[in-house]
Design a protein around this motif. Structure first.
Motif, PDB file in Angstrom:
ATOM      1  N   ARG A 113      46.723  38.299  88.945  1.00  0.00           N
ATOM      2  CA  ARG A 113      46.436  37.197  89.866  1.00  0.00           C
ATOM      3  C   ARG A 113      46.675  35.892  89.113  1.00  0.00           C
ATOM      4  O   ARG A 113      45.891  35.513  88.249  1.00  0.00           O
ATOM      5  CB  ARG A 113      45.005  37.258  90.391  1.00  0.00           C
ATOM      6  CG  ARG A 113      44.719  36.210  91.470  1.00  0.00           C
ATOM      7  CD  ARG A 113      43.264  36.233  91.909  1.00  0.00           C
ATOM      8  NE  ARG A 113      42.872  37.520  92.459  1.00  0.00           N
ATOM      9  CZ  ARG A 113      41.640  37.811  92.904  1.00  0.00           C
ATOM     10  NH1 ARG A 113      40.694  36.872  92.836  1.00  0.00           N
ATOM     11  NH2 ARG A 113      41.357  38.999  93.373  1.00  0.00           N
ATOM     12  N   LYS A 116      44.695  43.812  87.082  1.00  0.00           N
ATOM     13  CA  LYS A 116      45.161  43.095  88.263  1.00  0.00           C
ATOM     14  C   LYS A 116      45.901  41.827  87.852  1.00  0.00           C
ATOM     15  O   LYS A 116      45.495  41.118  86.929  1.00  0.00           O
ATOM     16  CB  LYS A 116      43.991  42.729  89.180  1.00  0.00           C
ATOM     17  CG  LYS A 116      43.314  43.924  89.835  1.00  0.00           C
ATOM     18  CD  LYS A 116      42.205  43.476  90.767  1.00  0.00           C
ATOM     19  CE  LYS A 116      41.526  44.674  91.427  1.00  0.00           C
ATOM     20  NZ  LYS A 116      40.426  44.263  92.332  1.00  0.00           N
ATOM     21  N   TYR A 156      36.007  45.923  92.621  1.00  0.00           N
ATOM     22  CA  TYR A 156      36.242  44.522  92.240  1.00  0.00           C
ATOM     23  C   TYR A 156      36.670  44.370  90.780  1.00  0.00           C
ATOM     24  O   TYR A 156      36.797  43.247  90.289  1.00  0.00           O
ATOM     25  CB  TYR A 156      34.974  43.696  92.479  1.00  0.00           C
ATOM     26  CG  TYR A 156      34.560  43.661  93.925  1.00  0.00           C
ATOM     27  CD1 TYR A 156      35.268  42.905  94.852  1.00  0.00           C
ATOM     28  CD2 TYR A 156      33.470  44.407  94.372  1.00  0.00           C
ATOM     29  CE1 TYR A 156      34.900  42.881  96.198  1.00  0.00           C
ATOM     30  CE2 TYR A 156      33.092  44.386  95.709  1.00  0.00           C
ATOM     31  CZ  TYR A 156      33.816  43.623  96.613  1.00  0.00           C
ATOM     32  OH  TYR A 156      33.458  43.603  97.937  1.00  0.00           O
ATOM     33  N   ASP A 170      34.959  37.024  94.923  1.00  0.00           N
ATOM     34  CA  ASP A 170      36.246  37.441  94.361  1.00  0.00           C
ATOM     35  C   ASP A 170      37.379  36.612  94.963  1.00  0.00           C
ATOM     36  O   ASP A 170      38.304  36.201  94.254  1.00  0.00           O
ATOM     37  CB  ASP A 170      36.453  38.927  94.629  1.00  0.00           C
ATOM     38  CG  ASP A 170      37.746  39.445  94.031  1.00  0.00           C
ATOM     39  OD1 ASP A 170      38.213  38.887  93.027  1.00  0.00           O
ATOM     40  OD2 ASP A 170      38.297  40.413  94.574  1.00  0.00           O
ATOM     41  N   ARG A 181      37.518  38.066  83.205  1.00  0.00           N
ATOM     42  CA  ARG A 181      37.306  39.365  83.856  1.00  0.00           C
ATOM     43  C   ARG A 181      36.284  39.205  84.965  1.00  0.00           C
ATOM     44  O   ARG A 181      35.375  38.380  84.891  1.00  0.00           O
ATOM     45  CB  ARG A 181      36.806  40.406  82.847  1.00  0.00           C
ATOM     46  CG  ARG A 181      37.736  40.674  81.687  1.00  0.00           C
ATOM     47  CD  ARG A 181      37.171  41.751  80.774  1.00  0.00           C
ATOM     48  NE  ARG A 181      37.246  43.070  81.394  1.00  0.00           N
ATOM     49  CZ  ARG A 181      36.660  44.162  80.889  1.00  0.00           C
ATOM     50  NH1 ARG A 181      35.948  44.071  79.778  1.00  0.00           N
ATOM     51  NH2 ARG A 181      36.787  45.329  81.491  1.00  0.00           N
ATOM     52  N   ASP A 193      43.440  36.666  81.885  1.00  0.00           N
ATOM     53  CA  ASP A 193      43.006  37.906  81.267  1.00  0.00           C
ATOM     54  C   ASP A 193      43.451  37.986  79.809  1.00  0.00           C
ATOM     55  O   ASP A 193      44.509  38.540  79.482  1.00  0.00           O
ATOM     56  CB  ASP A 193      43.556  39.101  82.051  1.00  0.00           C
ATOM     57  CG  ASP A 193      43.019  40.422  81.524  1.00  0.00           C
ATOM     58  OD1 ASP A 193      42.100  40.381  80.697  1.00  0.00           O
ATOM     59  OD2 ASP A 193      43.518  41.482  81.945  1.00  0.00           O
ATOM     60  N   PHE A 200      43.249  35.158  87.240  1.00  0.00           N
ATOM     61  CA  PHE A 200      42.569  35.776  86.107  1.00  0.00           C
ATOM     62  C   PHE A 200      43.327  35.408  84.839  1.00  0.00           C
ATOM     63  O   PHE A 200      44.502  35.745  84.696  1.00  0.00           O
ATOM     64  CB  PHE A 200      42.528  37.301  86.256  1.00  0.00           C
ATOM     65  CG  PHE A 200      41.734  37.773  87.441  1.00  0.00           C
ATOM     66  CD1 PHE A 200      40.433  37.351  87.636  1.00  0.00           C
ATOM     67  CD2 PHE A 200      42.296  38.642  88.363  1.00  0.00           C
ATOM     68  CE1 PHE A 200      39.699  37.782  88.735  1.00  0.00           C
ATOM     69  CE2 PHE A 200      41.586  39.083  89.450  1.00  0.00           C
ATOM     70  CZ  PHE A 200      40.273  38.656  89.645  1.00  0.00           C
ATOM     71  N   SER A 220      38.712  43.635  87.861  1.00  0.00           N
ATOM     72  CA  SER A 220      39.967  42.874  87.750  1.00  0.00           C
ATOM     73  C   SER A 220      40.894  43.409  86.662  1.00  0.00           C
ATOM     74  O   SER A 220      42.014  42.911  86.521  1.00  0.00           O
ATOM     75  CB  SER A 220      39.663  41.404  87.458  1.00  0.00           C
ATOM     76  OG  SER A 220      39.055  41.264  86.179  1.00  0.00           O
TER      77      SER A 220
END
Length: 362
Positions: free
Chosen positions: A321, A319, A314, A227, A51, A235, A233, A316
């Protein structure tokens, strides 16, 4: 590798903070990194960020690189355990009606031995199979604190960023890792956190770039460039990783290029066929660990200290990615399959040979 050595593999607790002198477990601090003079023009978070936001960044820890290996080390001992149980039952059957005193003696000795084996093997594999799915590290830039789950000590460490000393530590012959240590007035390490990225000896400068990422985040203001330096990420906050993610994370450990690169390497190491069997074995053991382990939960007071602004640009969370998918050609799939098949066949033949010998010479 002994259980005690395995559990202490990633720690130098209660030992002097010395440079150039191996400790009792073979860990060698190559150099101390001066955080004040460390440049932050090259940031290298690698593929370890869980994160990211304006309050904290959460990353994996180095335990990920040995996930499954503890259980793999325990498997031969578990095989010996089951063999001992069979001999135990055979001894009871053979001697009980003939010599009761010998039966009692054998039962007593084997019971003590079996209890010890069960306990020692559980201690070796418990972090893999019955611990947490991962052991995260969290850096809070607002409170200037670092939090970490410690698998060895079974507790959560809370340290002040400004109190930490950083060093590059050689692990084995070719690997280098980054450590943050809390050192007391007597130069003894009281607490220690192992950063998630492990590089090879030929990429030792990447250790500095990895630390530069955390320095920039904790002491800098340009969150936009920080970033942008994060390639993906991973996650796994409040969830368990998928099979695809398990495969990619384990494969990364075996590919000499991918383990030190933030992006997919242009060429794949086809020598992977030679380790196809341990590769797939560790994937299986990792999946077992993911299944039986718990998702780590930070204590309430840490979550309060790490509250995220509702409009954080910002953040995450949610998100997507990721790197491009890990794709193999038909030839590479064949190479992996043949390596796995050959390794599995040898392993099965080995077990069959042991069973044959034990049956004929019992």
């Amino acid at each position: 590798m002994l259980r005690e050595d395995y559990e202490n593999k990633f720690t130098t607790l209660n030992q002097p903070f010395e440079i150039g002198t191996p400790n009792k477990n073979g860990r060698l601090r190559l150099r101390e990194i001066d955080i004040k003079n460390l440049k932050t023009d090259q940031l290298y978070p690698h593929r370890q960020v869980i994160r990211f936001n304006s309050t904290f960044v959460e990353v994996m820890d180095s335990w990920e690189f040995i996930r499954g290996r503890a259980t793999a080390l325990a498997l031969p001992m578990w095989a010996a355990l089951f063999f001992a149980i069979s001999m135990f039952l055979f001894a009871i059957y053979s001697l009980y009606f003939k010599q009761v005193y010998w039966s009692i003696a054998i039962i007593s000795c084997l019971t003590i031995g079996l209890v010890y084996l069960v306990y020692s093997n559980y201690k070796m594999a418990k972090y893999d199979l019955f611990g947490y799915t991962h052991y995260p590290i969290r850096f809070n830039r607002k409170t200037q604190k670092v939090y970490a789950f410690s698998p060895q000590q079974q507790k959560i460490i809370e340290l002040n960023w400004q109190d930490l000393r950083f060093s590059a530590v050689q692990e084995g012959r070719f690997d280098i890792e980054l450590r943050a240590s809390l050192v007391n007035e007597d130069n003894i390490v009281e607490e220690e956190i192992i950063f998630p990225f492990i590089t090879k000896i030929y990429g030792k400068e990447l250790v500095d770039h990895h630390l530069a990422f955390f320095k920039a985040y904790m002491q800098g203001d340009d969150l936009k460039s920080i970033d942008a330096a994060i390639p993906e990420f991973f996650d796994v906050y409040n969830r368990k990783e998928t099979f695809k993610e398990s495969f990619e994370r384990v494969y990364m450990q075996f590919d000499g290029e991918e383990i030190i690169q933030q992006t997919r390497p242009a060429e794949r190491d086809n020598g992977i066929a030679t380790v196809a069997f341990p590769l797939f074995s560790l994937i299986l053991l990792r999946r077992l660990g993911v299944y039986f382990s718990k998702i780590p939960q930070w204590p309430t007071h840490i979550e309060k200290e790490c509250q995220i602004d509702s409009n954080d640009p910002y953040d995450s969370t949610g998100k997507q990615r990721h790197l491009s998918p890990l794709v193999f050609t038909s030839a590479e799939k064949l190479i992996l399959f043949l390596g796995w098949f050959l390794g599995t066949s040898i392993f099965i033949a080995f077990l069959a040979g042991l069973a044959y010998l034990s049956w004929n010479y019992r």
